[in-house]
Structure formats: structure tokens, C-alpha cells
Design an enzyme around this catalytic site. Structure first.
Site, mmCIF file in Angstrom:
data_model
loop_
_atom_site.group_PDB
_atom_site.id
_atom_site.type_symbol
_atom_site.label_atom_id
_atom_site.label_comp_id
_atom_site.label_asym_id
_atom_site.label_seq_id
_atom_site.Cartn_x
_atom_site.Cartn_y
_atom_site.Cartn_z
ATOM 1 N N GLU A 57 -1.523 16.216 -21.036
ATOM 2 C CA GLU A 57 -1.793 16.315 -19.590
ATOM 3 C C GLU A 57 -2.603 15.103 -19.126
ATOM 4 O O GLU A 57 -2.439 14.633 -18.002
ATOM 5 C CB GLU A 57 -2.510 17.647 -19.297
ATOM 6 N N SER A 89 2.231 27.048 -26.632
ATOM 7 C CA SER A 89 2.603 28.451 -26.436
ATOM 8 C C SER A 89 2.338 29.339 -27.656
ATOM 9 O O SER A 89 3.106 30.272 -27.924
ATOM 10 C CB SER A 89 4.064 28.571 -25.992
ATOM 11 N N GLY A 104 -3.844 27.091 -25.640
ATOM 12 C CA GLY A 104 -4.144 26.983 -24.210
ATOM 13 C C GLY A 104 -4.309 28.346 -23.584
ATOM 14 O O GLY A 104 -5.328 29.025 -23.782
ATOM 15 N N ASN A 115 -8.327 25.487 -25.988
ATOM 16 C CA ASN A 115 -8.412 24.476 -24.936
ATOM 17 C C ASN A 115 -8.324 25.235 -23.610
ATOM 18 O O ASN A 115 -7.242 25.653 -23.209
ATOM 19 C CB ASN A 115 -7.255 23.468 -25.078
ATOM 20 N N TRP A 116 -9.476 25.427 -23.000
ATOM 21 C CA TRP A 116 -9.489 26.208 -21.746
ATOM 22 C C TRP A 116 -8.863 25.439 -20.581
ATOM 23 O O TRP A 116 -8.615 25.997 -19.530
ATOM 24 C CB TRP A 116 -10.940 26.575 -21.375
ATOM 25 N N LYS A 117 -8.671 24.129 -20.786
ATOM 26 C CA LYS A 117 -8.170 23.265 -19.701
ATOM 27 C C LYS A 117 -9.057 23.451 -18.469
ATOM 28 O O LYS A 117 -10.258 23.673 -18.622
ATOM 29 C CB LYS A 117 -6.689 23.543 -19.436
ATOM 30 N N GLU A 136 1.483 18.581 -30.478
ATOM 31 C CA GLU A 136 1.807 19.450 -29.342
ATOM 32 C C GLU A 136 3.090 18.956 -28.677
ATOM 33 O O GLU A 136 3.053 18.025 -27.847
ATOM 34 C CB GLU A 136 0.668 19.428 -28.316
ATOM 35 N N HIS A 187 -4.762 14.400 -24.749
ATOM 36 C CA HIS A 187 -3.901 15.549 -24.455
ATOM 37 C C HIS A 187 -2.762 15.066 -23.556
ATOM 38 O O HIS A 187 -2.955 14.190 -22.713
ATOM 39 C CB HIS A 187 -4.712 16.657 -23.767
ATOM 40 N N GLY A 208 2.642 25.429 -22.363
ATOM 41 C CA GLY A 208 2.607 26.226 -21.141
ATOM 42 C C GLY A 208 3.973 26.697 -20.674
ATOM 43 O O GLY A 208 4.136 27.164 -19.548
HETATM 44 P P1 13P Z 1 -0.450 26.607 -24.153
HETATM 45 O O1 13P Z 1 -0.962 27.344 -25.347
HETATM 46 O O2 13P Z 1 -0.849 27.221 -22.845
HETATM 47 O O3 13P Z 1 1.019 26.324 -24.262
HETATM 48 O O4 13P Z 1 -1.165 25.167 -24.161
HETATM 49 C C1 13P Z 1 -1.136 24.424 -25.316
HETATM 50 C C2 13P Z 1 -2.033 23.264 -25.133
HETATM 51 O O5 13P Z 1 -1.752 22.369 -24.359
HETATM 52 C C3 13P Z 1 -3.300 23.268 -25.877
HETATM 53 O O6 13P Z 1 -3.925 22.032 -25.784
#
Ligand code: 13P
Length: 254
Positions: free
Chosen positions: A100, A213, A234, A11-13, A169, A98, A175
Site C-alpha cells: 500500500e 487474507s 490485516g 498490521n492494523w493499517k 504478500e 508494504h 484484502g
Molecule cells: P489482509 O489480511 O486484510 O488481506 O491484509 C494483509 C496485509 O496487507 C497485511 O500487511
């Protein structure tokens, strides 16, 4: 039943640019000349880069997906992306709900389910995210929160859950560098699988990912758990070397 082949989803966000994406994907493709990945790989990229990823990844081992979808087929919904637009770029996966998006765009579980249904109708696999907040985790409410989320999903989607992917998640692990322990995640995933099946006995083939993470150092331990069918990655997916290490962590021969 846990899956035989693990699934690794990036997930590149809201990260990347044309140059960075090209280098990252080309590095991965080069690695796959000499190394045959043991898992399935998907990159979920920001919408403007779907065309680039389609052109770089068609007929390769890398599949691609989007990070959100509208529940509306078309019309006056400024900023939203319809399912047919995703289909124009041969998208086969889409992340929905997600944390977020739930947090910053106030998406409810019902709306998330509508997004999953929209994707499923068009043969796009939804990756449905669930998870508890830090506050809920600290108050020992994880199980209750997840059961509520998964019950709604199972009741609304029924056997279609088998064609979806669930991503657990924990929000406190996203993150933050804090990862849930492999045993903790294994237990949660078993609980989720059991709960899904208890609600609908036809839900017996669901793929459950862990996200939060995951990095090159903790991937092997997490991904070797029986009920962890793969990872949603992420920040570590933005670096080709780290992402490759995570891919290799699914390989029983390494
Ligand atoms: P991180 O791997 O940066 O913690 O993010 C996880 C995530 O939200 C994947 O969708």
C-alpha cells in the site's frame, strides 16, 4: 532454515481508535492468562497509538511495532516519523515497503531497503514486504518479479537479512478474500530461501512470513507449512477473537 517458533504480526493499517484498541488488547491479554501462545505476537499500529500500545503491552506477551519509518534522522520532513521517535516508544519492529505504501506513496525497492537499513542500525527489526501484482501473477511473472525484489534485498542488505523479516504478500491476495494456497506459498517461500542463500551463503536464518487474507479458517493450513514462518495479518487482526484463533493455529497441540 525455517524458524521453530512462528511469528504472528498484526498490521492494523489505518484502523482503530483508543477504545477499540484497548478492548482488543485487553481481550488478548485476558486470553493469555489461561492460554500460553505457542508463537511470538507483534501488533503494528498507527503511530498515534504507539504510546497506548506501549502502556498496555509492556511486560506482556504482545510486542509492538510501527507501519513505516523515515530514512532521515530528523528535520523538515512533514508527516514523517524518525527512528528515534519510534525508539521513544520502545518499538521493536517496523513494516517497510508494504504494497500500500509502494502503491500510494510510490516507494521504490531501493527506498524500502534504506528504510530497512535505518531500522536495523537502531536494533529495530524491519519487516520487508515483497509481492507480485494481480497482472504479474496472471501473466506467470511471479517468480521473476519476486526474484528481482529478493535479489536487490539480498545484495543491498547482505547478511543483515538474517536480522530482518521478509513478508511475502501477493498483492492480489491482500484484502480481497483470495488467499494463495498453502502449497503455492510453501513453494514460493522455498524459492525465496534458496535464492537468498544462493546470492549470499551467509543468509541462512531468515524469517519469511506470508500475508494476504489470512483468517481463522485458513490459518492452520497455511501456518503449518514448513517454510511459512508466520503470518502478517490485516483485517482479521482487528477482531480479538479471530486474531486469537490465528494465534492458536500456530499451536501444534491444538
Ligand atoms: P489482509 O489480511 O486484510 O488481506 O491484509 C494483509 C496485509 O496487507 C497485511 O500487511
Amino acid at each position: 532454515m525455517p524458524k521453530q517458533i512462528k511469528l504472528i504480526v498484526a498490521n492494523w493499517k489505518m484502523n482503530g481508535n483508543l477504545l477499540h484498541n484497548e478492548q482488543l488488547l485487553n481481550n488478548l491479554k485476558k486470553s493469555f492468562i489461561n492460554y500460553q501462545p505457542a508463537c511470538k505476537i507483534v501488533v503494528c499500529v498507527p503511530t498515534p497509538y504507539l504510546a497506548q500500545v506501549q502502556s498496555l503491552c509492556t511486560n506482556t506477551k504482545i510486542h509492538w511495532g510501527a507501519q513505516d519509518i523515515s530514512i532521515h534522522p530528523k528535520g523538515a520532513f512533514t508527516g514523517e516519523i524518525s527512528v528515534s521517535m519510534l525508539q521513544d516508544f520502545n518499538v521493536s519492529y517496523v513494516i517497510v515497503g508494504h504494497s500500500e505504501r509502494r502503491r500510494y506513496h510510490h516507494e521504490s525497492t531501493i527506498e524500502v531497503i534504506q528504510k530497512a537499513q535505518t531500522a536495523l542500525k537502531s536494533q529495530i527489526t524491519p519487516i520487508i514486504c515483497i509481492g507480485e501484482t494481480l497482472k504479474e501473477y496472471q501473466a506467470n511473472h511471479t517468480q521473476a518479479v519476486l526474484q528481482k525484489q529478493i535479489t536487490t534485498i539480498a545484495k543491498q542488505l547482505g547478511r543483515e537479512v538474517n536480522r530482518s523479516i521478509i513478508a511475502y504478500e501477493p498483492i492480489w491476495a491482500i484484502g480481497t478474500g483470495k488467499t494463495a494456497t498453502p502449497k503455492y506459498v510453501q513453494n514460493i517461500h522455498t524459492m525465496l530461501r534458496t535464492q537468498l542463500k544462493n546470492i549470499n551463503s551467509e543468509i541462512d536464518d531468515v524469517c519469511i512470513l506470508y500475508g494476504g487474507s489470512i483468517n481463522a479458517s485458513n490459518a492452520k493450513q497455511l501456518l503449518s507449512q514448513k517454510d511459512i514462518d508466520g503470518g502478517l495479518i490485516g483485517s482479521a487482526s482487528l477482531d480479538s477473537q479471530q486474531f486469537l484463533e490465528i494465534i492458536k493455529a500456530t499451536d501444534p497441540l491444538i
